[in-house]
Design a protein around this motif. Sequence first.
Motif, PDB file in Angstrom:
ATOM      1  N   TRP A 112       0.810  -1.224   0.000  1.00 35.46           N
ATOM      2  CA  TRP A 112       0.000   0.000   0.000  1.00 35.46           C
ATOM      3  C   TRP A 112       0.847   1.280   0.000  1.00 35.46           C
ATOM      4  O   TRP A 112       0.300   2.370   0.118  1.00 35.46           O
ATOM      5  CB  TRP A 112      -0.924   0.033   1.224  1.00 35.46           C
ATOM      6  N   ALA A 136      -5.272  -2.318  -3.381  1.00 33.66           N
ATOM      7  CA  ALA A 136      -4.310  -1.294  -3.800  1.00 33.66           C
ATOM      8  C   ALA A 136      -4.984   0.015  -4.192  1.00 33.66           C
ATOM      9  O   ALA A 136      -4.371   1.079  -4.124  1.00 33.66           O
ATOM     10  CB  ALA A 136      -3.465  -1.812  -4.964  1.00 33.66           C
ATOM     11  N   LEU A 137      -6.247  -0.057  -4.574  1.00 36.87           N
ATOM     12  CA  LEU A 137      -6.973   1.146  -4.983  1.00 36.87           C
ATOM     13  C   LEU A 137      -7.622   1.893  -3.817  1.00 36.87           C
ATOM     14  O   LEU A 137      -8.069   3.020  -4.001  1.00 36.87           O
ATOM     15  CB  LEU A 137      -8.063   0.770  -5.994  1.00 36.87           C
ATOM     16  N   VAL A 138      -7.659   1.272  -2.654  1.00 39.93           N
ATOM     17  CA  VAL A 138      -8.368   1.897  -1.538  1.00 39.93           C
ATOM     18  C   VAL A 138      -7.542   2.021  -0.264  1.00 39.93           C
ATOM     19  O   VAL A 138      -7.863   2.810   0.605  1.00 39.93           O
ATOM     20  CB  VAL A 138      -9.682   1.135  -1.215  1.00 39.93           C
ATOM     21  N   ARG A 139      -6.477   1.237  -0.124  1.00 39.96           N
ATOM     22  CA  ARG A 139      -5.649   1.326   1.077  1.00 39.96           C
ATOM     23  C   ARG A 139      -4.725   2.529   0.979  1.00 39.96           C
ATOM     24  O   ARG A 139      -4.087   2.766  -0.052  1.00 39.96           O
ATOM     25  CB  ARG A 139      -4.804   0.065   1.250  1.00 39.96           C
ATOM     26  N   GLU A 140      -4.626   3.271   2.072  1.00 37.62           N
ATOM     27  CA  GLU A 140      -3.724   4.409   2.106  1.00 37.62           C
ATOM     28  C   GLU A 140      -2.373   3.988   2.703  1.00 37.62           C
ATOM     29  O   GLU A 140      -2.311   3.009   3.438  1.00 37.62           O
ATOM     30  CB  GLU A 140      -4.350   5.544   2.924  1.00 37.62           C
ATOM     31  N   GLY A 143      -3.432   4.446  -2.218  1.00 36.01           N
ATOM     32  CA  GLY A 143      -4.627   4.286  -3.026  1.00 36.01           C
ATOM     33  C   GLY A 143      -4.896   5.439  -3.970  1.00 36.01           C
ATOM     34  O   GLY A 143      -5.203   5.227  -5.158  1.00 36.01           O
ATOM     35  N   GLU A 147      -5.022   5.408  -8.115  1.00 32.14           N
ATOM     36  CA  GLU A 147      -6.199   5.884  -8.854  1.00 32.14           C
ATOM     37  C   GLU A 147      -5.806   6.933  -9.892  1.00 32.14           C
ATOM     38  O   GLU A 147      -6.270   6.886 -11.040  1.00 32.14           O
ATOM     39  CB  GLU A 147      -7.224   6.455  -7.881  1.00 32.14           C
ATOM     40  N   TYR A 175     -15.231   2.325  -0.828  1.00 35.76           N
ATOM     41  CA  TYR A 175     -15.460   1.785  -2.170  1.00 35.76           C
ATOM     42  C   TYR A 175     -16.625   2.507  -2.847  1.00 35.76           C
ATOM     43  O   TYR A 175     -16.551   2.853  -4.037  1.00 35.76           O
ATOM     44  CB  TYR A 175     -15.771   0.295  -2.104  1.00 35.76           C
ATOM     45  N   ARG A 178     -15.657   5.961  -4.078  1.00 26.98           N
ATOM     46  CA  ARG A 178     -14.682   6.027  -5.171  1.00 26.98           C
ATOM     47  C   ARG A 178     -15.150   5.363  -6.457  1.00 26.98           C
ATOM     48  O   ARG A 178     -14.651   5.682  -7.541  1.00 26.98           O
ATOM     49  CB  ARG A 178     -13.357   5.396  -4.722  1.00 26.98           C
TER      50      ARG A 178
END
Length: 323
Positions: A112, A136-140, A143, A147, A175, A178
């Motif tokens: 991440w 991978a698109l949402v974890r900071e 993320g 994106e 989710y 986004r």
Amino acid sequence: MRLPLVTVLGECVADAFTVPAPAPGELALRVLPGGGPANTAVALARLGTPARFLGRLSGDVFGRLFRAHLEASGVDLTAAVRASEPSTLAVAELDAEGRAAYSFHARGTADWQWTADELAATDLGSTACLHSGSLALVREPGGAVVEEFLARAAATATICVDPNVRPLLVDVEVYRERLPRWCAFADILRLSEDDLELLLPSATVERACDAWHAAGVPLVVITRGERGAVASLRGERVAVPSPPTDVVDTVGAGDSFTAGFLHHLGAKGLLGGRLTELRADDVFDACAFASQVAALTCGVVGPNPPWAGQVPLPASAAGRAAG
């Protein structure tokens, strides 16, 4: 004929499965390389599609296992980052139907920590399709960087997104917030029926597809386990049955479906743009092939997708009306 390159961006996770009947007082685990994006890259490469994995791989014992597994399957790791952070671990318990319930050990792990500089170093000039999604698109903190990278890549590549919702690690509201942005730059949205229920509770497949089309994505593909898959191309629906399968477990089946779907589209010369040449018959055939790949994955332990020679020829495109 050389197939077009697919780049897969995301995580590689150590899937640890409980082993029955360990010694008294012990818990025995069998560790297999997993993680949705990595599973997809492996399945693509085994099917014969040139696949490049864009991930952050730790130098720890799990990271070395990941590298060996990906390379043995033919995945290109030249763009993978050598990360100093530890690998992500997921402990899976299987129910009587082979479905996995996970507990995650993911705080501060390598997957991440993407930075803009790391992704800026990636050349997508030869990439026909960029697939990403999952955590991978949402974890900071990475993320938002991932994106932004996908949104820029949409200028030159077909973009495929699989939300792969994991509410144990990221609140579902993240989710939901986004997803409209992903639909605005994505060409393919691939998700499971479980994802659908989490993202739009009680919504029908038709209503969900219409909502996501309205947000911008032209193709939505929803897998429904033993009930097959439904796809919607700009509102035109097709339904594809699932082949008979003796299920060992379902781990990695959705990722294998995605790989089979993208492989079939690439083999037909349909990747690399905005899917303007894609027709409903093409979607049906791609789903039928993908279902065969997923079924074979369900027949073995863990995320172990088949090689090209193990997959039956695609079903003919007959009887495509959605059911």
